[in-house]
Design an enzyme around this catalytic site. Sequence first.
Site, PDB file in Angstrom:
ATOM      1  N   HIS A 252       0.824  -1.214   0.000  1.00 24.62           N
ATOM      2  CA  HIS A 252       0.000   0.000   0.000  1.00 24.62           C
ATOM      3  C   HIS A 252       0.860   1.267   0.000  1.00 24.62           C
ATOM      4  O   HIS A 252       0.649   2.174  -0.814  1.00 24.62           O
ATOM      5  CB  HIS A 252      -0.905  -0.034   1.233  1.00 24.62           C
ATOM      6  CG  HIS A 252      -1.770   1.165   1.407  1.00 24.62           C
ATOM      7  ND1 HIS A 252      -3.120   1.159   1.155  1.00 24.62           N
ATOM      8  CD2 HIS A 252      -1.481   2.418   1.837  1.00 24.62           C
ATOM      9  CE1 HIS A 252      -3.629   2.351   1.404  1.00 24.62           C
ATOM     10  NE2 HIS A 252      -2.647   3.133   1.836  1.00 24.62           N
ATOM     11  N   GLU A 253       1.827   1.333   0.916  1.00 24.07           N
ATOM     12  CA  GLU A 253       2.627   2.555   1.024  1.00 24.07           C
ATOM     13  C   GLU A 253       3.495   2.776  -0.207  1.00 24.07           C
ATOM     14  O   GLU A 253       3.726   3.916  -0.621  1.00 24.07           O
ATOM     15  CB  GLU A 253       3.474   2.519   2.294  1.00 24.07           C
ATOM     16  CG  GLU A 253       2.677   2.517   3.586  1.00 24.07           C
ATOM     17  CD  GLU A 253       1.741   3.707   3.732  1.00 24.07           C
ATOM     18  OE1 GLU A 253       1.954   4.741   3.073  1.00 24.07           O
ATOM     19  OE2 GLU A 253       0.776   3.583   4.504  1.00 24.07           O
ATOM     20  N   HIS A 256       1.546   4.683  -2.684  1.00 17.54           N
ATOM     21  CA  HIS A 256       1.630   6.133  -2.493  1.00 17.54           C
ATOM     22  C   HIS A 256       2.953   6.666  -3.047  1.00 17.54           C
ATOM     23  O   HIS A 256       2.989   7.714  -3.697  1.00 17.54           O
ATOM     24  CB  HIS A 256       1.533   6.485  -1.011  1.00 17.54           C
ATOM     25  CG  HIS A 256       0.172   6.330  -0.424  1.00 17.54           C
ATOM     26  ND1 HIS A 256      -0.974   6.808  -1.008  1.00 17.54           N
ATOM     27  CD2 HIS A 256      -0.223   5.741   0.744  1.00 17.54           C
ATOM     28  CE1 HIS A 256      -2.017   6.539  -0.241  1.00 17.54           C
ATOM     29  NE2 HIS A 256      -1.582   5.880   0.827  1.00 17.54           N
TER      30      HIS A 256
END
Length: 341
Positions: A252-253, A256
Amino acid sequence: MIRRSSRGGTAALWSGLSLCAVTLTGLVASTSPEPATQEVAAPENVSAATMTNEPYCPPGTEPVSEAERRVADPDAGPSDSAEVTPEQAAEYQDRLRRAMDRVRDHEAAAPYTVPVVMHVISASDGSGEISDARIDDQVDVLNRAYRGEYAQGSEGTDTEFRFELADVTRTENDTWFRDFGEQRDEIRAELRQGGPETLNIYTADLGSGLLGFSTFPQDYADDPDQDGVAIAHDTLPGGDREKFNEGHTGTHEVGHWLGLFHTFQNGCESPGDYVDDTPYEREAASGCPEGRDTCPEREGEDPVTNFMNYSDDACMTHFTKGQADRMAEHWAAFREGAPQA
């Protein structure tokens, strides 16, 4: 006391890419839409898993409990819980559009091989130590996720991003480990390696309820020393974080870090997360609420299994083709060929 060591990886750091045949020629960012009118109070440049107001529940649905947070956090403190405002998201989008105008005729090829440097920060009592095997497992999870191997049926896509471990650093420092949020500027400035193409991942105790946070590619030029991803040490594969120990906080990170917003960015208001093939979603998912539809007037059920949501690790399965294209755009605009620190 600080003790440091470094493990050489299987790949050296480099500023170029491993390039194959598929090009980005013709990939152009859309013009920036008008900011949505939905008001969301937020510290500047912070995106968190859940909204602080009461959740909206369409008829026949139940409120969703607050999830542990994976945030996108260029500037504000990682303990803050708020959304990137529509205005902030629109500004990031405008910067992408302008950057893509400059690189439109540049041919960037896939797959994109990203060198990874893992910075393991631990305490003197051994808390936070992560074995080489678990680090290798985390990189493997990234590769499987970005190849689309967790996807069910035709839901996912191969993003063509690949990850190769370049180095591991180990730092024993009680203050850094237990108070990473307050010390992070110093930590990242001292430990970070490589240029804009190098993914630096920091592991430490991020505190209760916080799983990870990341910078956006647009922020690299202004503050290259702070570029990177932080994840709670117990979220790596085999960790002790119940429901969040399969490595998808890292997945997920890194999303980003490659330019993606949460799937619930802007809620039910246009332009959502700026990706056409992710359905609108009013707020973050918790657990794995299959069939949830918090934007009933919009097409499609909530993307609860998308890696850019906040569902449990076991529920997260895929990126979409639109998200893959958006990550490739950000890579071409801000990471490939960007000035070295």
